[in-house]
Write an enzyme that holds these catalytic residues in place. Structure first.
Site, short mmCIF file in Angstrom:
data_model
loop_
_atom_site.label_atom_id
_atom_site.label_comp_id
_atom_site.label_asym_id
_atom_site.label_seq_id
_atom_site.Cartn_x
_atom_site.Cartn_y
_atom_site.Cartn_z
N ALA A 198 -3.34 7.06 5.25
CA ALA A 198 -2.09 6.29 5.32
C ALA A 198 -1.66 6.02 6.75
O ALA A 198 -1.07 4.97 7.03
CB ALA A 198 -0.99 7.03 4.57
N THR A 199 -1.95 6.94 7.66
CA THR A 199 -1.56 6.71 9.05
C THR A 199 -2.23 5.46 9.60
O THR A 199 -1.60 4.62 10.25
CB THR A 199 -1.92 7.93 9.92
OG1 THR A 199 -1.12 9.05 9.51
CG2 THR A 199 -1.66 7.66 11.39
N ASN A 205 8.79 12.42 2.25
CA ASN A 205 7.83 13.53 2.15
C ASN A 205 8.46 14.90 2.38
O ASN A 205 7.91 15.91 1.94
CB ASN A 205 6.69 13.33 3.16
CG ASN A 205 7.19 13.14 4.57
OD1 ASN A 205 7.92 12.20 4.87
ND2 ASN A 205 6.78 14.02 5.47
N GLN A 228 4.03 9.34 -1.12
CA GLN A 228 4.53 10.35 -2.05
C GLN A 228 4.90 9.77 -3.41
O GLN A 228 5.27 10.51 -4.32
CB GLN A 228 5.75 11.05 -1.44
CG GLN A 228 5.49 11.77 -0.14
CD GLN A 228 4.62 13.01 -0.30
OE1 GLN A 228 4.54 13.60 -1.38
NE2 GLN A 228 3.98 13.43 0.77
N SER A 250 -2.24 7.21 0.42
CA SER A 250 -3.28 8.16 0.82
C SER A 250 -3.78 8.91 -0.40
O SER A 250 -2.98 9.43 -1.18
CB SER A 250 -2.72 9.15 1.85
OG SER A 250 -3.72 10.01 2.34
N HIS A 276 -5.32 11.79 -0.94
CA HIS A 276 -5.20 13.24 -1.14
C HIS A 276 -3.81 13.69 -1.56
O HIS A 276 -3.59 14.86 -1.85
CB HIS A 276 -5.67 13.99 0.11
CG HIS A 276 -4.70 14.00 1.26
ND1 HIS A 276 -3.89 15.07 1.53
CD2 HIS A 276 -4.44 13.08 2.22
CE1 HIS A 276 -3.17 14.82 2.60
NE2 HIS A 276 -3.49 13.61 3.04
N THR A 332 -18.07 1.72 8.59
CA THR A 332 -18.78 1.85 7.33
C THR A 332 -17.92 2.59 6.31
O THR A 332 -17.41 3.68 6.59
CB THR A 332 -20.10 2.61 7.53
OG1 THR A 332 -20.90 1.90 8.48
CG2 THR A 332 -20.86 2.76 6.23
N CYS A 367 3.03 17.77 8.84
CA CYS A 367 2.59 17.07 10.05
C CYS A 367 3.26 17.60 11.29
O CYS A 367 2.79 17.39 12.40
CB CYS A 367 2.88 15.57 9.92
SG CYS A 367 1.99 14.79 8.56
#
Length: 358
Positions: free
Chosen positions: A72-73, A140, A168, A184, A186, A222, A304
């Site tokens: 996501a960043t 978050n 989220q 994201s 995960h 890739t 983070c």
């Protein structure tokens, strides 16, 4: 160990893991091909990527395309940097650092305030030169659900693009309309190292990373069929289980509020994803608490910012003092959390708090 840190990351869904294994095959298998190669193995890998792209896209609004990123960043950077260099970027005061720091690095940040319950309402002005407004759907740290529908409307009235950090929210609730949406894998039981930026049809982005331009000429590098396949299946499972997962989380939330009744809730109790319980006890030594509760995985704030020594900018934005913010903890639970685990964790944490004389 009991895991209660779902905002930091989530357990990998077994379905996602199984989907990934085929595309990790070594020389004896056929799943390790480069999806950008023209031969048969490459085409097989490319087909897996496109299947996953469709599955990920199914949880976004119609009328857009999915650009795979490393997370996501990267997606948020592509959205903010790729939409131009002229004009201001209005961001809520409780955005993730990937949004706040990027807008500030460009010298374009205009910060939108939030109320004590963590809501960023539209009854505030944006600069005349605003080109982009960014408001996350679910915070978050404190879990507040933002009025993104209203902000999308305000952005259109201002002639600006609208960006949602839906990290989220995606896979847990319907994602609302926007021009760009970052997610994201995960955070909803997919693998780490893969994310996406959804871009509405008609929105033009500039390339911010030069190279092979593998993703629609916007993102070079890739692609990993294994990570993307896991992402796709995690999205598919989330879509199938969304209602069931939400009901499970609601039951955990109701019990958690009973178990932590003596704590003060940070942020709204209603306009909130109920898988996030951010609470505080005045005078609490959180570092000591975490040391004494080593078998319970929870957070003292945003993962983070862990170890940075900085007070949470989110908790400060809703009016907490430094001391109140430093006396707060975040418990996150979800699909694989059992009621027994939650109750055991609460017993452990509350006993450790009592040992501090609180």
């Amino acid at each position: 160990m009991i895991y209660l840190d779902y905002q930091a990351t989530t357990p990998l869904a077994p379905e996602a893991r199984d989907a990934m294994l085929r595309w990790l095959d070594g020389p004896e298998g056929t799943g390790f091909g480069n999806p950008h190669s023209p031969h048969r193995m490459g085409r097989m890998a490319a087909a897996a990527v496109e299947l996953a792209r469709d599955r990920v896209a199914a949880l976004f609004p119609p009328g857009g395309k999915v650009i795979f990123t490393g997370g996501a960043t990267e997606a948020l950077n592509l959205a903010i940097r790729g939409t131009g260099s002229e004009g201001s970027v209005s961001v809520s005061a409780i955005e993730h650092s990937a949004v706040l720091d990027t807008a500030q690095a460009l010298g374009q940040a205009h910060v939108l305030n939030v109320s004590q319950d963590g809501q960023c309402n539209t009854r505030q002005d944006v600069p005349d030169d605003v080109r982009l407004i960014a408001v996350m759907q679910v915070n978050n740290e404190i879990g507040t659900v933002q009025p993104t529908i209203d902000w999308h409307r305000k952005a259109k009235e201002a002639g600006a693009l609208f960006l949602i950090d839906a990290v989220q929210a995606y896979g847990k609730m319907p994602v609302t309309e926007a021009d760009m949406i970052a997610v994201s894998a995960h955070k909803f039981h997919g693998p780490k190292g893969i994310g996406a930026l959804w871009v509405r049809d008609g929105v033009e982005l500039n390339e911010v990373q030069t190279g092979g331009g593998q993703e629609s000429g916007l993102r070079s590098g890739t692609l990993s069929p294994a990570l993307i396949a896991g992402f796709g299946v995690a999205a598919q499972v989330a879509a199938e289980r969304m209602m069931h997962d939400a009901e499970h989380v609601e039951a955990l939330w109701m019990r958690a509020r009973e178990l932590f009744a003596d704590w003060t809730l940070n942020g709204s109790s209603d306009a909130r994803w109920h898988g996030n319980l951010n609470i505080r006890r005045d005078g609490l030594d959180v570092a000591r608490l975490m040391s004494e509760c080593r078998n319970v995985m929870f957070s003292a704030g945003s993962a983070c910012a862990s170890g940075s020594g900085r007070t949470s900018h989110v908790l400060k934005a809703i009016g907490l003092t430094d001391q109140q913010a430093k006396s707060s903890i975040r418990l996150g639970f979800g699909r694989y959390t059992t009621m027994e685990e939650l109750e055991k964790a609460a017993e452990t944490i509350n006993a450790a708090v009592q040992d501090q004389g609180l």
